[in-house]
Design an enzyme around this catalytic site. Sequence first.
Site, PDB file in Angstrom:
ATOM      1  N   HIS A   1      -1.209 -21.097  -0.180  1.00 47.27           N
ATOM      2  CA  HIS A   1      -0.171 -20.135   0.204  1.00 47.27           C
ATOM      3  C   HIS A   1       0.709 -19.709  -0.971  1.00 47.27           C
ATOM      4  O   HIS A   1       1.077 -18.547  -1.082  1.00 47.27           O
ATOM      5  CB  HIS A   1       0.708 -20.711   1.314  1.00 47.27           C
TER       6      HIS A   1
ATOM      7  N   GLU B   1      11.676   2.429  14.520  1.00 52.31           N
ATOM      8  CA  GLU B   1      10.752   3.439  13.984  1.00 52.31           C
ATOM      9  C   GLU B   1       9.442   3.320  14.750  1.00 52.31           C
ATOM     10  O   GLU B   1       9.284   2.449  15.600  1.00 52.31           O
ATOM     11  CB  GLU B   1      10.521   3.236  12.486  1.00 52.31           C
TER      12      GLU B   1
ATOM     13  N   ARG C   1      -7.753 -20.430  -2.044  1.00 56.56           N
ATOM     14  CA  ARG C   1      -6.736 -20.290  -1.001  1.00 56.56           C
ATOM     15  C   ARG C   1      -5.638 -21.333  -1.116  1.00 56.56           C
ATOM     16  O   ARG C   1      -5.901 -22.537  -1.047  1.00 56.56           O
ATOM     17  CB  ARG C   1      -7.389 -20.367   0.385  1.00 56.56           C
TER      18      ARG C   1
ATOM     19  N   LEU D   1      10.973   1.347   7.409  1.00 56.75           N
ATOM     20  CA  LEU D   1      10.404   1.764   6.137  1.00 56.75           C
ATOM     21  C   LEU D   1      11.095   3.064   5.724  1.00 56.75           C
ATOM     22  O   LEU D   1      11.244   3.973   6.549  1.00 56.75           O
ATOM     23  CB  LEU D   1       8.897   2.005   6.271  1.00 56.75           C
TER      24      LEU D   1
ATOM     25  N   ARG E   1       8.314   4.105  -4.622  1.00 56.22           N
ATOM     26  CA  ARG E   1       8.354   3.119  -3.530  1.00 56.22           C
ATOM     27  C   ARG E   1       7.340   2.007  -3.767  1.00 56.22           C
ATOM     28  O   ARG E   1       7.610   0.836  -3.484  1.00 56.22           O
ATOM     29  CB  ARG E   1       8.115   3.812  -2.176  1.00 56.22           C
TER      30      ARG E   1
ATOM     31  N   LYS F   1       6.550  -1.918   1.940  1.00 57.57           N
ATOM     32  CA  LYS F   1       5.350  -1.324   2.534  1.00 57.57           C
ATOM     33  C   LYS F   1       4.178  -2.297   2.359  1.00 57.57           C
ATOM     34  O   LYS F   1       3.264  -2.091   1.544  1.00 57.57           O
ATOM     35  CB  LYS F   1       5.054   0.051   1.924  1.00 57.57           C
TER      36      LYS F   1
ATOM     37  N   TYR G   1       0.825  -1.199   0.000  1.00 55.89           N
ATOM     38  CA  TYR G   1       0.000   0.000   0.000  1.00 55.89           C
ATOM     39  C   TYR G   1       0.862   1.252   0.000  1.00 55.89           C
ATOM     40  O   TYR G   1       2.070   1.188   0.224  1.00 55.89           O
ATOM     41  CB  TYR G   1      -0.963   0.002   1.199  1.00 55.89           C
TER      42      TYR G   1
END
Length: 285
Positions: A102, A182, A100, A207, A52, A149, A33
């Site tokens: 993995h 952070e 589903r 990040l 990014r 991210k 995101y």
Amino acid sequence: MSRIAYVNGRYLPRAAAMVHIEDRGYQFSDGVYEVCEVRGGRIVDERRHLDRLERSLGEMRIAMPMTRAALDVVMRECIRRNRVRGGIVYLQITRGVARRDHAFPPAGTAPSVVVTARNLDVAANERVAAEGIAVITVPDNRWARVDIKAIALLPNVLAKQAARERGAREAWFVDAQGFVSEGSSTNAWIVTADGKVVTRQADQGILRGITRAVLLDAIKAHGLALEERPFSVDEAYAAHEAFVTAASQIVMPVVRIDGRAIGEGRPGPVATALRREFHRFAEAG
Ligand code: PDD
């Protein structure tokens, strides 16, 4: 006015904006995101955020779902349709919808794209910044690739909630060596007694914040002494100032850490000046 969200090619009223139950974002947090500040209706530092985003997607081996130009159109359209002047635009891309399993879904599975935009209470944020915020410290129990991210934010969620329950607004993660990495949704900074601005170097332990990158330019332009290195919790307690940075908060002064007053217990001159100056160094789209 009802809010509008973009979901996989359509602009929908928020109440009707849904993703599939087998979206890999929902089942595995398998996605990335970005959050960009919107100021005067314009996206701040979009170029760096999209750089990014592309990097995060590349590290996760998720294909860019559309061109940067198309993403730009969608983000602007969400801002326009929601009449956002001062707020944020949120962009999320997951590995798509598949039964589903993995391991990655079959080649050709389309990534899912969601974009939302909303106003923030800019005046309220200014009031918070004028007071400064409290932070707590918590062990950094995240995975080793927090430079991506990713939407997988469970440790961040638990840390932020711990902060709230202790009357603070942010939690600072502390690594096994006792150094601050952070915040749960921010980068962490201090100003030492001898006036050096210190923040951790952007390796895989944090990040690489876009606000952080822009602020480094501002710090250099102002001729402030800068050290990109880890700082310990004790060094933070003894600092003259502390602050956090993120697209949604810009520069937010920190006045208490684990209940101890930092400096004089109110926003310091460096943090205050950097907050005021920030947008002179940011790119407005
Ligand atoms: N958070 N570190 C973490 C863990 C973050 O989640 C963020 C951003 C930052 C600051 O990055 P930037 O300056 O690019 O916003 C640092 C966003 C705002 C969020 O999750 O809402």
